[in-house]
Design an enzyme around this catalytic site. Sequence first.
Site, PDB file in Angstrom:
ATOM      1  N   SER A 175       0.823  -1.200   0.000  1.00  0.00           N
ATOM      2  CA  SER A 175       0.000   0.000   0.000  1.00  0.00           C
ATOM      3  C   SER A 175       0.867   1.265   0.000  1.00  0.00           C
ATOM      4  CB  SER A 175      -0.956  -0.047   1.190  1.00  0.00           C
ATOM      5  OG  SER A 175      -2.010   0.858   1.034  1.00  0.00           O
ATOM      6  N   ASP A 224      -9.632  -5.780  -5.460  1.00  0.00           N
ATOM      7  CA  ASP A 224      -9.116  -4.687  -4.633  1.00  0.00           C
ATOM      8  C   ASP A 224      -9.731  -3.377  -5.104  1.00  0.00           C
ATOM      9  OD1 ASP A 224      -7.637  -2.861  -3.168  1.00  0.00           O
ATOM     10  OD2 ASP A 224      -5.781  -4.012  -3.337  1.00  0.00           O
ATOM     11  N   HIS A 267      -7.470  -5.832  -0.835  1.00  0.00           N
ATOM     12  CA  HIS A 267      -6.343  -5.106  -0.256  1.00  0.00           C
ATOM     13  C   HIS A 267      -5.743  -5.777   0.978  1.00  0.00           C
ATOM     14  CE1 HIS A 267      -4.130  -1.385  -0.800  1.00  0.00           C
ATOM     15  NE2 HIS A 267      -4.138  -1.185   0.505  1.00  0.00           N
TER      16      HIS A 267
END
Length: 410
Positions: A182, A352, A385
């Site tokens: 991320s 995601d 995610h």
Amino acid sequence: MALLGLMSFAALTLFLVLTTVPRQAHASSRGNLGRNINPSVYGICASSVIVHGYKCQEHEVTTDDGYILSLQRIPEGRGKSSGSGTRKQPVVIQHGVLVDGMTWLLNPPEQDLPLILADNGFDVWIANTRGTRYSRRHISLDPSSQAYWNWSWDELVSYDFPAVFNYVFSQTGQKINYVGHSLGTLVALASFSEGKLVNQLKSAALLSPIAYLSHMNTALGVVAAKSFVGEITTLFGLAEFNPKGLAVDAFLKSLCAHPGIDCYDLLTALTGKNCCLNSSTVDLFLMNEPQSTSTKNMVHLAQTVRLGALTKFNYVRPDYNIMHYGEIFPPIYNLSNIPHDLPLFISYGGRDALSDVRDVENLLDKLKFHDENKRSVQFIQEYAHADYIMGFNAKDLVYNAVLSFFNHQV
């Protein structure tokens, strides 16, 4: 969707998604909830590494702007001795925003990336960004002061990453492999584009990259982005963005009050349906996270999406930008400048909603001139995610591929 608050909400989403009750998580009795060592008191090594039979060392490194960062080193695998004389390749592992290094250690040890890497012969270093619970010290500033929080991810590029890499390189004498998730991918890409770290870097694995977030367009995302714009004058009066604080808590509750918004199912609504989380792992997450970041960092993230490009922090006023950069507009981080022969592994998921497939494809387009044999791309249709850091099958689907990638670098 070029909304002012979108990226700020995207960063906030990492907290929302992982701290709301994920009723769709798989039940399991194999989590780490049996631990009786409090990480907040004893630290990451004692609570989450040594308890599993691994050696672990707590290290500190001071950045050039005075922040004292915590690092955990796992020098070898469980039950193994480093006395063989073989130098192990170092790996730096970097978490995302609003969390810390604990997020890599929430599953049983055979499923945690740092421990998997250690068991496979790597010298593992877990980084903790400034402002998180183990990296809240400074040589002169106190976290209660606004001056302590006067930074954005620009400073992570300029100070945190170089400090960590310089320290690990000085301790190991070897080029470093890197894993980021991320925000850990955004900061890495920006660093590489400026030529930082590349001389000390052997290869990089980027999991669920968020260099671009223009396609996070769920109904909740739209409402939250608009709401965040309306809250700038109040929320941004705070230098520390603390998800556990009253101001942020009130903001979250206001989002849940919007018609048609189901906060009971934020896991699906915001990041897509994570396929592979054990409920015990999420419970452990709730015991340890979220962590603070600076409000300036949240503002910078919002600017990143609004402009559709990666730039340094925009002070808005031309005279302020000139004072900081010598020009009216903030400089761009040009990802095309990343060395074409730098080995990159990129993995992204089809479900995601935060690191949307279209945004990752935009990133891949920026890297289209990368040496073909130096760029490895993995697509996992069922992943969202959070699966990348807490998925019970991440070892089989992702981490083994990362290991293979690292082992194939000369």
